[in-house]
Motif scaffolding. Structure first.
Motif, PDB file in Angstrom:
ATOM      1  N   LEU B 122       0.582  -1.236   0.001  1.00 42.42           N
ATOM      2  CA  LEU B 122      -0.103  -0.040  -0.062  1.00 42.42           C
ATOM      3  C   LEU B 122       0.752   1.258   0.118  1.00 42.42           C
ATOM      4  N   LEU B 125       0.045   4.532  -1.891  1.00 42.68           N
ATOM      5  CA  LEU B 125      -0.883   5.517  -1.525  1.00 42.68           C
ATOM      6  C   LEU B 125      -0.716   6.330  -0.148  1.00 42.68           C
ATOM      7  N   ASP B 129      -5.636   7.445   2.118  1.00 48.87           N
ATOM      8  CA  ASP B 129      -6.118   6.672   0.928  1.00 48.87           C
ATOM      9  C   ASP B 129      -6.099   4.930   1.238  1.00 48.87           C
ATOM     10  N   SER B 132      -8.853   3.843   3.273  1.00 46.94           N
ATOM     11  CA  SER B 132     -10.047   4.024   2.307  1.00 46.94           C
ATOM     12  C   SER B 132     -10.196   2.871   1.765  1.00 46.94           C
ATOM     13  N   PHE B 133      -8.912   2.351   1.077  1.00 45.95           N
ATOM     14  CA  PHE B 133      -8.718   1.363   0.210  1.00 45.95           C
ATOM     15  C   PHE B 133      -9.065  -0.026   1.247  1.00 45.95           C
ATOM     16  N   ARG B 134      -8.501   0.032   2.476  1.00 45.88           N
ATOM     17  CA  ARG B 134      -8.739  -1.162   3.315  1.00 45.88           C
ATOM     18  C   ARG B 134     -10.418  -1.213   3.363  1.00 45.88           C
ATOM     19  N   MET B 136     -12.806  -0.279   1.763  1.00 41.95           N
ATOM     20  CA  MET B 136     -13.505  -0.470   0.645  1.00 41.95           C
ATOM     21  C   MET B 136     -13.536  -2.040   0.299  1.00 41.95           C
ATOM     22  N   VAL B 137     -12.236  -2.522   0.409  1.00 37.33           N
ATOM     23  CA  VAL B 137     -11.857  -4.014   0.022  1.00 37.33           C
ATOM     24  C   VAL B 137     -12.862  -4.787   1.066  1.00 37.33           C
ATOM     25  N   GLN B 138     -12.988  -4.380   2.384  1.00 38.79           N
ATOM     26  CA  GLN B 138     -13.517  -5.088   3.379  1.00 38.79           C
ATOM     27  C   GLN B 138     -15.230  -5.191   3.185  1.00 38.79           C
ATOM     28  N   LEU B 139     -15.685  -3.882   2.655  1.00 37.81           N
ATOM     29  CA  LEU B 139     -17.010  -3.745   2.459  1.00 37.81           C
ATOM     30  C   LEU B 139     -17.458  -4.809   1.266  1.00 37.81           C
TER      31      LEU B 139
END
Lengths: 160, 160
Positions: B122, B125, B129, B132-134, B136-139
DNA sequence: TATTGTTATACTCTATAACTATA
DNA sequence: TATAGTTATAGAGTATAACAATA
């Protein structure tokens, strides 16, 4: 009794990436069931249509597959009249990979199917987040790709 | 001559996810080279240590592997004294998977190694970010996981 | 001598089928 | 009858090695 796992390790980035990737690939396998090579066939066709594939080896490395596997994949796609191998005049060892007319037409419908799959994958995110996610994925992948050796610390020359 | 691919299809989400995932797995394979099962051994150990693994089957489904593969993986981890199989008193067909004391201690060092790999992944980023990325991936992964059938449209009961 | 592509072979990983034991 | 787990077997996918053509 429903043997649910409850909260096991859903905060793990590896689990998240793995789950997303497996589902995405499974969906693509269904979507591209009639295409030689499945999802990889699509990527090959897409690259071929771009006109930037200077050799089978370069394409194989870009897709993360062995060059021998690429030979088999291209054999199947050539048999299906989707791509052509053209000797590179600059280097007659190499074959440029180009899409046939039929391949380009096929690509149009395949792209729209791909769009559907991606829309379903990203549905849980709102529109701005979808764009952010795509941007971040591209950034991370591009940085990794340019490193060649995946995630290796600088100065580490060892192969995988 | 450098046979670069230039801009082939770097705007493709599938290529991005594939590239990230392959590199991540390759890095984890190196990082967990001395652990039975490699990266999957880590995930199993992590789940076992959480105390929420009610059966081998539930764990296998959560990790996206076949139940027969899970048997082999657990055999190796049990031989290494990292986990134990305990018959579930509520359902004597099932085995609860728990980490041994040795497994829990091992997990601590493995986690720190994982953190290093993820930090490198990561790194491109900035800090907000990354978070955020983590998220979004989890969601995305959680939504997919709860669907069971990956990316299938509602009402489609067909298996993969 | 090194590299691209091909082919044959061997290997690894995974899934399938059949079985025991429990429910 | 259906499910959890195990084992043996078969299959799919992949990599390795050797080769021809070209650089």
């Amino acid at each position: 009794m429903d043997a649910t796992c409850g909260e096991l390790f859903s905060d793990d980035l590896g689990w998240g990436l793995g789950t997303i990737f497996r589902s995405y690939v499974a969906a693509l396998n269904e979507t591209f069931i009639d295409l030689p090579g499945g999802p990889r066939g699509f990527q090959i066709l897409s690259a071929a249509a771009s006109g930037n594939v200077s050799s089978q080896l370069a394409l194989a490395q870009h897709l993360g597959v062995d060059r021998t596997v690429m030979t088999y994949l291209l054999d199947d796609m050539q048999r299906a009249h989707l791509i052509e191998r053209r000797p590179d005049p600059q280097d007659r060892r190499a074959r440029r990979i180009v899409a046939t007319r039929e391949g380009e037409e096929r690509l149009l419908t395949l792209r729209s199917r791909l769009d559907d799959v991606e829309a379903r994958l990203l549905a849980p995110l709102d529109e701005p987040d979808r764009e952010s996610f795509r941007k971040m994925v591209q950034l991370l992948a591009t940085r990794i790709d340019s490193l060649q050796i995946p995630l290796a610390p600088c100065g580490d020359g060892s192969a995988i």
